[in-house]
Motif scaffolding. Structure first.
Motif, mmCIF file in Angstrom:
data_model
loop_
_atom_site.group_PDB
_atom_site.id
_atom_site.type_symbol
_atom_site.label_atom_id
_atom_site.label_comp_id
_atom_site.label_asym_id
_atom_site.label_seq_id
_atom_site.Cartn_x
_atom_site.Cartn_y
_atom_site.Cartn_z
ATOM 1 N N ASP A 121 13.091 -0.987 37.346
ATOM 2 C CA ASP A 121 12.175 -0.481 38.361
ATOM 3 C C ASP A 121 12.962 0.390 39.345
ATOM 4 O OD1 ASP A 121 10.220 -0.003 40.214
ATOM 5 O OD2 ASP A 121 9.656 -2.104 40.452
ATOM 6 N N ARG A 122 12.474 1.612 39.553
ATOM 7 C CA ARG A 122 13.173 2.558 40.433
ATOM 8 C C ARG A 122 13.357 2.008 41.850
ATOM 9 N NH1 ARG A 122 10.656 8.280 40.668
ATOM 10 N NH2 ARG A 122 8.831 7.078 41.185
ATOM 11 N N ALA A 123 12.365 1.325 42.377
ATOM 12 C CA ALA A 123 12.431 0.831 43.761
ATOM 13 C C ALA A 123 13.464 -0.280 43.936
ATOM 14 C CB ALA A 123 11.052 0.333 44.194
ATOM 15 N N GLU A 124 13.829 -0.966 42.847
ATOM 16 C CA GLU A 124 14.727 -2.111 42.959
ATOM 17 C C GLU A 124 16.108 -1.854 42.371
ATOM 18 O OE1 GLU A 124 12.356 -4.957 40.895
ATOM 19 O OE2 GLU A 124 11.293 -5.554 42.708
ATOM 20 N N LEU A 125 16.364 -0.637 41.897
ATOM 21 C CA LEU A 125 17.635 -0.315 41.251
ATOM 22 C C LEU A 125 18.532 0.445 42.210
ATOM 23 C CD1 LEU A 125 19.030 -0.487 38.446
ATOM 24 C CD2 LEU A 125 18.164 1.810 38.026
ATOM 25 N N LYS A 126 19.779 0.006 42.326
ATOM 26 C CA LYS A 126 20.747 0.665 43.205
ATOM 27 C C LYS A 126 22.015 0.966 42.414
ATOM 28 C CE LYS A 126 19.285 -1.476 47.533
ATOM 29 N NZ LYS A 126 17.983 -1.821 47.100
ATOM 30 N N VAL A 127 22.483 2.215 42.521
ATOM 31 C CA VAL A 127 23.742 2.598 41.880
ATOM 32 C C VAL A 127 24.873 2.195 42.802
ATOM 33 C CG1 VAL A 127 25.135 4.504 41.026
ATOM 34 C CG2 VAL A 127 22.661 4.520 40.661
ATOM 35 N N GLU A 128 25.789 1.379 42.304
ATOM 36 C CA GLU A 128 26.910 0.912 43.117
ATOM 37 C C GLU A 128 28.200 1.638 42.811
ATOM 38 O OE1 GLU A 128 27.069 -3.341 42.784
ATOM 39 O OE2 GLU A 128 25.503 -3.530 44.297
ATOM 40 N N GLN A 129 28.345 2.116 41.570
ATOM 41 C CA GLN A 129 29.597 2.758 41.198
ATOM 42 C C GLN A 129 29.358 3.717 40.030
ATOM 43 O OE1 GLN A 129 32.486 0.036 39.600
ATOM 44 N NE2 GLN A 129 34.153 1.499 39.697
ATOM 45 N N ARG A 130 30.103 4.807 40.055
ATOM 46 C CA ARG A 130 30.115 5.764 38.946
ATOM 47 C C ARG A 130 31.554 5.815 38.444
ATOM 48 N NH1 ARG A 130 28.284 11.928 39.846
ATOM 49 N NH2 ARG A 130 26.744 10.789 41.054
ATOM 50 N N ARG A 131 31.734 5.695 37.125
ATOM 51 C CA ARG A 131 33.091 5.690 36.596
ATOM 52 C C ARG A 131 33.158 6.345 35.216
ATOM 53 N NH1 ARG A 131 34.019 1.729 32.783
ATOM 54 N NH2 ARG A 131 32.425 0.121 32.588
ATOM 55 N N GLU A 132 34.367 6.664 34.829
ATOM 56 C CA GLU A 132 34.628 7.205 33.506
ATOM 57 C C GLU A 132 34.855 6.026 32.549
ATOM 58 O OE1 GLU A 132 34.672 10.560 32.913
ATOM 59 O OE2 GLU A 132 34.135 10.816 35.019
ATOM 60 N N PRO A 133 34.658 6.228 31.249
ATOM 61 C CA PRO A 133 34.976 5.166 30.289
ATOM 62 C C PRO A 133 36.467 4.811 30.344
ATOM 63 C CG PRO A 133 33.651 6.867 29.249
ATOM 64 C CD PRO A 133 34.040 7.385 30.604
ATOM 65 N N VAL A 134 36.762 3.524 30.252
ATOM 66 C CA VAL A 134 38.153 3.054 30.283
ATOM 67 C C VAL A 134 38.414 2.150 29.086
ATOM 68 C CG1 VAL A 134 38.408 3.199 32.799
ATOM 69 C CG2 VAL A 134 37.572 1.102 31.778
ATOM 70 N N GLY A 135 39.678 2.070 28.699
ATOM 71 C CA GLY A 135 40.088 1.165 27.630
ATOM 72 C C GLY A 135 39.346 1.425 26.324
#
Length: 145
Positions: free
Chosen positions: A79-93
């Protein structure tokens, strides 16, 4: 002898039918637009647990369907209203082995817990636009009650 030939002929026919059903399901679900994205469905092994799929936007919700599933229902709905982006990262490992360099991973928070999605940079632009969008008046109560 004839029974053996029929069994041998039935195997490729059934495999073809299974592929046709998968393709038909995807065509039906993505007819109004979709974006390719992967979702991490388990975290037991670091860097593993990713499943390919596609997301469709509908009425403030993102429905995510597994790519290789026969289910007509989404595996996960955000749900858009309840979703929060906390971090953006590149693939690791180990993630570098399964994703191309153009993929970005978003670590999000929803009422169900942490959600990780992976998508290309171009799909990321559309996803973030959808996430930040709001119907007129929804972002402000200036004109409300």
């Amino acid at each position: 002898m004839v029974e053996t030939i029929l069994v041998i002929a039935a195997v490729p026919a059934l495999a073809g039918l299974a592929l046709a059903v998968l393709f038909g399901r995807r065509t039906f679900l993505t007819r109004s637009g979709a974006m390719a994205m992967a979702m991490r469905i388990y975290r037991r092994v670091p860097g593993r647990g990713w499943a390919p799929g596609f997301g469709t936007f509908n009425a403030g919700r993102l429905a995510w369907y597994r790519m290789f599933s026969y289910s007509p229902r989404p595996h996960r709905t955000l749900d858009r209203a309840e979703l929060k982006v906390e971090q953006r990262r590149e693939p690791v490992g180990a993630e570098r082995q399964i994703f191309p360099p153009s993929v970005v991973i978003l670590c999000c928070q929803s009422p169900d817990g942490e959600v990780e999605v992976a998508m290309t940079r171009s799909a990321l632009t559309g996803f973030l636009s959808w996430l930040e969008a709001a119907p007129p008046g929804a972002a402000s109560d200036f004109y409300g009650n």
